[in-house]
Design a protein around this motif. Structure first.
Motif, mmCIF file in Angstrom:
data_model
loop_
_atom_site.group_PDB
_atom_site.id
_atom_site.type_symbol
_atom_site.label_atom_id
_atom_site.label_comp_id
_atom_site.label_asym_id
_atom_site.label_seq_id
_atom_site.Cartn_x
_atom_site.Cartn_y
_atom_site.Cartn_z
ATOM 1 N N ARG A 97 -25.115 -28.659 -0.274
ATOM 2 C CA ARG A 97 -24.702 -29.266 -0.544
ATOM 3 C C ARG A 97 -25.829 -29.472 -1.884
ATOM 4 O O ARG A 97 -27.236 -29.050 -1.675
ATOM 5 C CB ARG A 97 -24.381 -30.656 -0.340
ATOM 6 C CG ARG A 97 -22.712 -30.456 0.507
ATOM 7 C CD ARG A 97 -22.882 -32.746 0.976
ATOM 8 N NE ARG A 97 -21.451 -33.113 1.698
ATOM 9 C CZ ARG A 97 -20.180 -33.194 0.930
ATOM 10 N NH1 ARG A 97 -20.539 -33.545 -0.100
ATOM 11 N NH2 ARG A 97 -19.460 -33.240 2.134
ATOM 12 N N SER A 141 -26.581 -31.723 -3.952
ATOM 13 C CA SER A 141 -27.238 -32.846 -3.516
ATOM 14 C C SER A 141 -28.394 -32.763 -2.771
ATOM 15 O O SER A 141 -29.098 -33.580 -2.744
ATOM 16 C CB SER A 141 -25.997 -33.526 -3.836
ATOM 17 O OG SER A 141 -25.163 -33.968 -2.357
ATOM 18 N N ARG A 155 -24.720 -37.537 -4.229
ATOM 19 C CA ARG A 155 -24.537 -36.841 -3.015
ATOM 20 C C ARG A 155 -23.323 -38.123 -2.923
ATOM 21 O O ARG A 155 -21.571 -37.809 -3.010
ATOM 22 C CB ARG A 155 -24.585 -37.134 -1.476
ATOM 23 C CG ARG A 155 -23.662 -37.154 -0.480
ATOM 24 C CD ARG A 155 -23.926 -35.955 -0.256
ATOM 25 N NE ARG A 155 -23.237 -35.286 0.975
ATOM 26 C CZ ARG A 155 -23.854 -35.175 2.256
ATOM 27 N NH1 ARG A 155 -24.928 -34.981 2.479
ATOM 28 N NH2 ARG A 155 -22.787 -34.667 3.278
ATOM 29 N N PRO A 179 -18.494 -34.620 -7.431
ATOM 30 C CA PRO A 179 -17.389 -33.938 -7.016
ATOM 31 C C PRO A 179 -17.875 -33.155 -6.200
ATOM 32 O O PRO A 179 -17.711 -32.211 -6.057
ATOM 33 C CB PRO A 179 -16.098 -33.669 -7.813
ATOM 34 C CG PRO A 179 -16.968 -33.545 -9.113
ATOM 35 C CD PRO A 179 -18.419 -34.438 -9.402
ATOM 36 N N PRO A 180 -16.693 -33.049 -4.686
ATOM 37 C CA PRO A 180 -16.782 -31.925 -3.855
ATOM 38 C C PRO A 180 -16.510 -30.783 -4.402
ATOM 39 O O PRO A 180 -17.660 -30.404 -3.398
ATOM 40 C CB PRO A 180 -15.804 -32.229 -3.029
ATOM 41 C CG PRO A 180 -15.748 -34.237 -2.282
ATOM 42 C CD PRO A 180 -15.780 -34.703 -4.635
ATOM 43 N N ALA A 181 -16.299 -30.692 -5.413
ATOM 44 C CA ALA A 181 -15.838 -29.252 -5.677
ATOM 45 C C ALA A 181 -17.080 -28.326 -6.258
ATOM 46 O O ALA A 181 -17.470 -27.343 -6.288
ATOM 47 C CB ALA A 181 -14.603 -28.811 -6.329
ATOM 48 N N ASP A 213 -20.226 -30.255 -5.541
ATOM 49 C CA ASP A 213 -21.452 -30.315 -4.765
ATOM 50 C C ASP A 213 -21.418 -29.317 -3.739
ATOM 51 O O ASP A 213 -23.186 -29.193 -3.598
ATOM 52 C CB ASP A 213 -21.469 -31.709 -4.729
ATOM 53 C CG ASP A 213 -22.536 -32.356 -3.448
ATOM 54 O OD1 ASP A 213 -23.570 -31.846 -3.366
ATOM 55 O OD2 ASP A 213 -22.627 -33.148 -2.856
ATOM 56 N N LEU A 214 -20.437 -29.001 -3.248
ATOM 57 C CA LEU A 214 -20.712 -27.705 -2.752
ATOM 58 C C LEU A 214 -19.066 -26.707 -2.956
ATOM 59 O O LEU A 214 -17.778 -26.657 -2.258
ATOM 60 C CB LEU A 214 -20.656 -28.358 -1.097
ATOM 61 C CG LEU A 214 -20.305 -26.796 0.145
ATOM 62 C CD1 LEU A 214 -21.807 -26.527 0.050
ATOM 63 C CD2 LEU A 214 -19.759 -27.765 1.069
ATOM 64 N N ASP A 231 -16.220 -24.108 -2.655
ATOM 65 C CA ASP A 231 -15.570 -23.037 -2.678
ATOM 66 C C ASP A 231 -16.237 -21.900 -2.669
ATOM 67 O O ASP A 231 -16.073 -21.108 -3.777
ATOM 68 C CB ASP A 231 -14.418 -23.656 -2.239
ATOM 69 C CG ASP A 231 -13.164 -22.912 -1.358
ATOM 70 O OD1 ASP A 231 -13.086 -21.192 -1.021
ATOM 71 O OD2 ASP A 231 -12.386 -22.982 -0.683
ATOM 72 N N GLU A 274 -9.051 -41.326 -2.432
ATOM 73 C CA GLU A 274 -9.209 -40.561 -0.767
ATOM 74 C C GLU A 274 -8.424 -39.935 -0.191
ATOM 75 O O GLU A 274 -6.970 -40.368 0.090
ATOM 76 C CB GLU A 274 -9.778 -41.758 0.247
ATOM 77 C CG GLU A 274 -10.274 -41.407 2.067
ATOM 78 C CD GLU A 274 -10.327 -42.118 2.828
ATOM 79 O OE1 GLU A 274 -10.196 -43.808 2.115
ATOM 80 O OE2 GLU A 274 -11.306 -42.150 3.643
ATOM 81 N N ALA A 326 -10.276 -31.919 -3.662
ATOM 82 C CA ALA A 326 -11.852 -31.300 -4.206
ATOM 83 C C ALA A 326 -11.298 -30.498 -5.546
ATOM 84 O O ALA A 326 -11.305 -31.740 -6.595
ATOM 85 C CB ALA A 326 -12.570 -30.409 -3.269
#
Length: 470
Positions: free
Chosen positions: A293, A295, A413, A417-419, A421-422, A424, A446, A450
């Motif tokens: 990640r 973050s 963290r 957005p998850p996309a 932060d990490l 694909d 929830e 992402a």
């Protein structure tokens, strides 16, 4: 370079490989003259002492304003024409230094070179950001960092040998180095002018009419800074530059040598550690970092730098134990170099993932300004605080700033957005309308995938004011 690193390079598109290759030549040229401007103008050309100082100040000031202008131009014109013009201006500026025998010539060269060099990093990052996947984009920024450091270091070594023992007079040797640097810029501009059209055609179809219309919308820097995530990242990047680039050649040597804790030989060793570790970190860890990640990388860097400056603090207080102080200082610089090699490519990738396509040039220009601001503010801070209590307030302040960077990384963290932060590895390049994760309205429910969260969140362009950059 390791086998794994070569395999990563083979994954790159022809466009990314071409940009890396051209920048390798360009970085070597920059290294040829990197340490010499003050010596060249003051000692070789025999100009008054104020002229080198004024030249560097004018060059830095022009670079800040020039970078903002190039960012606006990139958002409106095709990158092929912009990158060619940038390289030609930078080449003309550094070439002018070869003829700097008076204050007007030196200051003219500073203006032209500052204007050109301010756009080089901006346009190169812009080109890397056009990679087809998030994985390639992130790896390209990491590879560029390694290439820049390695080729610049090689250029410094060659430039030093030529300046010290090459044929001809001292003035002729230094002038030849500046002309050689100018030639590498011109060669880079010609290569981009010839290669980019063919490589862009191979990348895929051009933008649709609707996308082209969106890209042509006139926007300004207020819209970029209106996205709070980008604004916070730029502020954090400024702090990162201040505690690393900004102190490596000012506060660090000033503090370590003030009381005789570390001598000139030990200081040279710390600079060697910085270059070698920075390159090795990217070669060995550049690909692995893409699976962590962003973050987490930012928070880890803050923690590493906190420990690094704590070691420097200890080293500077070990008067009379030069060997121990040198080892301790080198350990601190090692941690500083690892964090530096990790965080700058990662933040660059994150900013480009969050940037809208129509403002990407301005985002990369602001990135350059943030790094330059930290690099300039670092020596100013060191100059103001080193005389106080043997530099102790400076190092304590730097430790506090590094701890703040770690806290910012931890906070991101929960809001990135998850996309972003990490990413694909299969994700395509960043789309228009990226959300502002620090705005509570953009937080996805929830369980939302992402990619859907990024695509459906309200865009900053829906609410931020639209202005025209000067």
């Amino acid at each position: 370079m390791s086998v794994n690193s070569l395999a990563v390079v083979r994954e790159f598109s022809p466009r990314t490989r071409a940009v890396l290759a051209v920048n390798a030549v360009n970085s070597f040229g920059g290294g040829l003259v990197l340490p010499f401007l003050w010596i060249y103008l003051g000692e070789i050309r025999g100009l008054a002492a104020w002229i080198p100082a004024a030249t560097l100040a004018v060059q830095a000031g022009t670079a800040v304003f020039g970078g903002l202008a190039w960012g606006a131009v990139l958002d409106r014109l095709a990158p092929r024409s912009v990158v060619t013009l940038v390289m030609c201006v930078a080449g003309a500026g550094t070439g002018l230094y070869a003829f700097a025998t008076s204050a007007p010539t030196a200051l003219t060269a500073a203006v032209v070179y500052g204007l050109g060099i301010s756009g080089v990093g901006t346009v190169l990052r812009f080109l890397y950001a056009g990679a087809a996947t998030a994985r390639e984009r992130g790896l390209a920024f990491s590879a560029d960092y390694a290439v820049f450091n390695a080729m610049t270091g090689l250029g410094v070594l060659v430039g030093g040998l030529v300046a010290a023992s090459g044929p001809g007079s001292d003035a002729a040797r230094f002038a030849a180095l500046y002309l050689a640097d100018g030639c590498t810029f011109l060669a880079a501009g010609a290569a981009f002018f010839l290669l980019l059209p063919r490589l862009d055609r191979a990348t895929g179809p051009s933008a649709t009419p609707a996308e082209a219309g969106t890209a042509r919308r006139r926007v300004g820097y207020r819209e970029v800074l209106g996205q709070r995530t980008i604004a916070v990242l730029l502020a954090t990047l400024t702090l990162c530059s201040l505690v690393s680039y900004g102190q490596l050649r000012s506060g660090l040597p000033g503090y370590l040598t003030a009381g005789g804790a570390v001598g000139p030989e030990g200081l040279s060793g710390t600079f060697a550690v910085n270059i070698v570790v920075a390159v090795l970190t990217q070669v060995l860890l550049g690909e692995r970092i893409q699976r962590i990640r962003r973050s987490t990388v930012l928070a880890t860097t803050g923690a590493l730098w906190t420990a690094a400056w704590a070691l420097v603090l200890v080293a500077g207080r070990q008067h009379g134990a030069t060997a121990t102080a040198t080892v301790t200082a080198m350990a601190g610089v090692l941690l500083l170099s690892v964090g530096e090699a990790l965080v700058f490519p990662v933040i660059t990738g994150l900013l480009n993932d969050l940037a809208e396509e129509r403002t990407r040039g301005r985002v990369n220009a602001m990135l350059s300004v943030a790094v330059s601001t930290g690099s300039v503010a670092g020596p100013l801070l060191a100059g103001a605080t080193l005389p106080l209590a043997g530099g102790l307030p400076l190092v304590v302040s730097l430790i506090a700033v590094c701890a703040a960077v770690a806290l910012v990384g931890t906070a991101f963290r929960g809001v990135l957005p998850p996309a972003a932060d990490l990413p694909d590895p299969a994700d395509t390049a960043a789309q228009d309308g990226n959300p502002d994760p620090l705005d509570a309205r953009t937080v996805a429910p929830e369980g939302t995938p992402a990619a859907d969260a990024v695509a459906t969140a309200p865009s900053a362009k829906d609410s931020a004011p639209v202005t025209t950059a000067p």
